[in-house]
Design a protein around this motif. Structure first.
Motif, mmCIF file in Angstrom:
data_model
loop_
_atom_site.group_PDB
_atom_site.id
_atom_site.type_symbol
_atom_site.label_atom_id
_atom_site.label_comp_id
_atom_site.label_asym_id
_atom_site.label_seq_id
_atom_site.Cartn_x
_atom_site.Cartn_y
_atom_site.Cartn_z
ATOM 1 N N VAL A 153 12.921 9.013 68.329
ATOM 2 C CA VAL A 153 13.832 9.456 69.386
ATOM 3 C C VAL A 153 13.110 9.595 70.723
ATOM 4 O O VAL A 153 13.623 9.202 71.774
ATOM 5 C CB VAL A 153 14.490 10.793 68.992
ATOM 6 N N SER A 154 11.905 10.151 70.700
ATOM 7 C CA SER A 154 11.166 10.346 71.946
ATOM 8 C C SER A 154 10.854 9.017 72.623
ATOM 9 O O SER A 154 10.938 8.896 73.846
ATOM 10 C CB SER A 154 9.873 11.127 71.684
ATOM 11 N N LEU A 155 10.524 8.006 71.839
ATOM 12 C CA LEU A 155 10.260 6.679 72.403
ATOM 13 C C LEU A 155 11.519 6.104 73.052
ATOM 14 O O LEU A 155 11.470 5.488 74.122
ATOM 15 C CB LEU A 155 9.749 5.725 71.317
ATOM 16 N N PHE A 156 12.661 6.319 72.416
ATOM 17 C CA PHE A 156 13.939 5.843 72.956
ATOM 18 C C PHE A 156 14.206 6.489 74.319
ATOM 19 O O PHE A 156 14.593 5.808 75.285
ATOM 20 C CB PHE A 156 15.069 6.170 71.983
ATOM 21 N N TYR A 157 13.992 7.805 74.429
ATOM 22 C CA TYR A 157 14.218 8.497 75.694
ATOM 23 C C TYR A 157 13.240 8.053 76.777
ATOM 24 O O TYR A 157 13.601 7.927 77.948
ATOM 25 C CB TYR A 157 14.116 10.014 75.494
ATOM 26 N N LEU A 158 11.991 7.845 76.401
ATOM 27 C CA LEU A 158 10.987 7.437 77.373
ATOM 28 C C LEU A 158 11.345 6.101 78.034
ATOM 29 O O LEU A 158 11.139 5.910 79.230
ATOM 30 C CB LEU A 158 9.611 7.348 76.706
ATOM 31 N N PHE A 159 11.916 5.187 77.245
ATOM 32 C CA PHE A 159 12.227 3.852 77.765
ATOM 33 C C PHE A 159 13.601 3.768 78.437
ATOM 34 O O PHE A 159 13.795 2.975 79.355
ATOM 35 C CB PHE A 159 12.147 2.819 76.637
ATOM 36 N N PHE A 160 14.569 4.554 77.977
ATOM 37 C CA PHE A 160 15.955 4.377 78.431
ATOM 38 C C PHE A 160 16.533 5.603 79.142
ATOM 39 O O PHE A 160 17.759 5.748 79.216
ATOM 40 C CB PHE A 160 16.838 4.005 77.238
ATOM 41 N N ALA A 161 15.679 6.487 79.665
ATOM 42 C CA ALA A 161 16.160 7.733 80.269
ATOM 43 C C ALA A 161 17.157 7.498 81.408
ATOM 44 O O ALA A 161 18.225 8.111 81.446
ATOM 45 C CB ALA A 161 14.972 8.553 80.766
ATOM 46 N N ASP A 162 16.826 6.602 82.340
ATOM 47 C CA ASP A 162 17.714 6.360 83.485
ATOM 48 C C ASP A 162 19.071 5.840 83.030
ATOM 49 O O ASP A 162 20.121 6.278 83.512
ATOM 50 C CB ASP A 162 17.071 5.341 84.432
ATOM 51 N N TRP A 163 19.047 4.901 82.110
ATOM 52 C CA TRP A 163 20.285 4.303 81.604
ATOM 53 C C TRP A 163 21.170 5.355 80.946
ATOM 54 O O TRP A 163 22.393 5.361 81.119
ATOM 55 C CB TRP A 163 19.923 3.205 80.602
ATOM 56 N N ILE A 164 20.552 6.278 80.220
ATOM 57 C CA ILE A 164 21.310 7.332 79.522
ATOM 58 C C ILE A 164 21.993 8.252 80.520
ATOM 59 O O ILE A 164 23.184 8.563 80.390
ATOM 60 C CB ILE A 164 20.373 8.134 78.594
ATOM 61 N N ILE A 165 21.265 8.704 81.552
ATOM 62 C CA ILE A 165 21.844 9.629 82.531
ATOM 63 C C ILE A 165 22.959 8.961 83.326
ATOM 64 O O ILE A 165 23.942 9.602 83.720
ATOM 65 C CB ILE A 165 20.753 10.172 83.478
ATOM 66 N N LYS A 166 22.833 7.645 83.569
ATOM 67 C CA LYS A 166 23.861 6.920 84.316
ATOM 68 C C LYS A 166 25.210 6.921 83.608
ATOM 69 O O LYS A 166 26.250 6.719 84.236
ATOM 70 C CB LYS A 166 23.411 5.480 84.566
ATOM 71 N N ILE A 167 25.217 7.129 82.298
ATOM 72 C CA ILE A 167 26.480 7.220 81.551
ATOM 73 C C ILE A 167 27.291 8.411 82.042
ATOM 74 O O ILE A 167 28.526 8.379 82.090
ATOM 75 C CB ILE A 167 26.204 7.348 80.036
ATOM 76 N N PHE A 168 26.587 9.458 82.475
ATOM 77 C CA PHE A 168 27.244 10.706 82.838
ATOM 78 C C PHE A 168 27.416 10.902 84.341
ATOM 79 O O PHE A 168 28.238 11.704 84.782
ATOM 80 C CB PHE A 168 26.452 11.892 82.269
ATOM 81 N N SER A 169 26.605 10.211 85.152
ATOM 82 C CA SER A 169 26.695 10.409 86.597
ATOM 83 C C SER A 169 26.210 9.167 87.349
ATOM 84 O O SER A 169 25.314 8.461 86.880
ATOM 85 C CB SER A 169 25.854 11.630 87.016
ATOM 86 N N SER A 170 26.800 8.931 88.528
ATOM 87 C CA SER A 170 26.368 7.819 89.390
ATOM 88 C C SER A 170 25.590 8.331 90.600
ATOM 89 O O SER A 170 25.123 7.545 91.417
ATOM 90 C CB SER A 170 27.586 7.015 89.859
#
Length: 464
Positions: free
Chosen positions: A347-364
């Motif tokens: 899970v930590s590796l997933f967050y490290l690589f895709f953090a920006d993409w994940i937050i963009k789901i919730f806010s622009s």
């Protein structure tokens, strides 16, 4: 059979809750059979947060920040609920291990009494002073005016949170994590449907805005509590209660409170630390606070499954100590910790690589994305420590030794995390990064200290 074949074979049984004997046989199987429904249960709990965050995020930074500030206050309610839940799980698991089913049922009823009493006090405060609570947490005047209704409803209806945690803890202690999982699936389905309905309105239902998220969540949780009571009264698990059981048993209640005090203490320490961290974050504006709030909600989605595995360790420790098998209890903890660590590394590796993409789901909003992604990356970097730390801490609690985690939390959170966060963020000017580093380092410290203390083995001698 290969490992994959065994997983496929046992998965339906684990979800259905057909296996409820965990004091004999394969430890690996016991961990799996308990962990699967507990992980799913905790994922359902975290979906509450994500669904609310998704719909509320479209209402702007103030709405998101309102949710964050309210949740930070609600963590004190969660602290009491989870602390009482620890006591309930430890005592019920121990009674089940001793084959004392009536004793387990009596403990369940006393837990409900204590939970309702605490919830009434919190409700009165939440209904009368929602504006003052948000202002105290650093909310700006326009945020308070827009969001106080959300705070008022969630705190006023906190009895649904309290009982949801407590009764599910009883199910887990009895080894029937499947019942707890089914309750939260039902509750989440309701919340998913009701959230957009009450936030944006439809037909005769007006648009309540951020207040609507609180209405939907309270209805969803309240319906789940009714479902739980049906399960308890009709005996769909090992534990069955009747109206005759709803009498105050002072000795059982005092035993529950005694075991729970350490649990309440450790979570009040831990969650009040989160409240102060949120207060420090509020110094940097609504966008930073919104990004941090979204990140925490996303992180909860993966921390909850990890918490589920930790709860499995607590049940295994309690039941095996009750059955007079302390060595089996210890082995269960190390195996659960190892499985949890593998999950958290991924899970930590997933967050490290895709953090920006994940937050963009919730806010622009670029600032929200920037600080939300930073929060995800820094906190997730310590996930492997969280994995062992959570399992070890819950193992102490499952044994009824809630004092040891309280001491660990006191030193790591209050004496290290809070001073470090304030000094780094404000005094040395590191800003948001200082707060995030304080979170990650403190959790790593908890894991190291917990493992050292656990190896001493004094938890095996605790009586509940």
């Amino acid at each position: 059979m290969t490992v994959l074949e065994k997983i496929i074979h046992h998965l339906p049984k684990a979800i259905a809750g057909k296996e409820q004997e965990f004091t004999s046989g394969s430890i690996r199987k016991a961990v799996f059979m308990l962990s699967v429904p507990m992980v799913l249960e905790m994922m359902m709990e975290s979906i509450f947060f994500l669904v609310d965050a998704y719909w509320v995020s479209s209402l702007g930074a103030n709405a998101i920040a309102t949710v964050g500030l309210t949740e930070s206050v609600l963590t004190l309610v969660y602290a009491i609920a989870i602390g009482l839940s620890m006591g309930a799980t430890a005592i019920v698991a121990r009674r089940i291990g001793e084959k004392d089913i009536p004793g387990a049922s009596q403990a369940a009823v006393q837990a409900i009494f204590v939970g309702v009493a605490v919830a009434i006090v919190v409700s009165i405060i939440g209904i009368l002073f929602p504006r003052e609570i948000l202002s105290l947490m650093g909310g700006e005047p326009d945020l308070v005016a827009e969001g106080y209704g959300y705070t008022q409803i969630l705190l006023g209806g906190n009895v649904t949170i309290m009982l949801l945690f407590l009764i599910n803890a009883v199910f887990r202690g009895a080894g029937d994590a499947s019942a707890a999982m089914k309750v939260l699936i039902f509750s989440n389905l309701l919340n998913i449907v009701l959230d957009p309905l009450f936030i944006f309105g439809w037909g005769p239902v007006p648009a309540f805005g951020v207040k609507g998220a609180a209405i939907a969540t309270t209805i969803g949780r309240g319906s789940a509590v009714i479902f739980q009571l049906f399960i308890l009264f009709f005996g769909w698990t090992k534990i069955k209660v009747g109206f005759k059981d709803f009498v105050i048993r002072a000795a059982t209640m005092m035993n529950l409170v005694k075991v729970s005090l350490g649990g309440i203490g450790q979570f009040i320490i831990g969650t009040s630390s989160w409240v102060f961290l949120m207060r420090i974050m509020a110094e940097f504006g609504s966008e930073v606070l919104a990004g941090y709030t979204i990140a925490i909600r996303v992180l909860m989605f993966t921390l909850m499954p990890s918490w589920g595995m930790s709860n499995a360790a607590a049940t295994l420790v309690g039941q095996n100590l009750g059955a007079g098998k302390p060595d089996r209890a210890e082995t269960s903890v190390w195996k659960t910790g190892k499985y949890n660590a593998w999950f958290m590394i991924f899970v930590s590796l997933f967050y490290l690589f895709f953090a920006d993409w994940i937050i963009k789901i919730f806010s622009s909003n670029p600032e929200v994305i920037k600080y939300g992604a930073l929060s995800l990356r820094i906190i997730a970097a310590g996930y492997v420590f969280y994995a062992y730390g959570m399992v070890i801490i819950q193992a102490f609690n499952g044994a009824g030794d809630t004092k040891t985690p309280t001491v660990i939390n006191f030193f790591c959170f209050w004496l290290f995390q809070l001073p470090f966060a304030y000094a780094a963020a404000i005094y040395f000017g590191w800003g948001v990064l200082g707060v995030l580093l304080a979170i990650t380092i403190a959790e790593a410290l908890i894991a190291v200290v917990g493992i050292i203390w656990f190896r001493k083995g004094k938890w095996k001698e605790v009586k509940v």
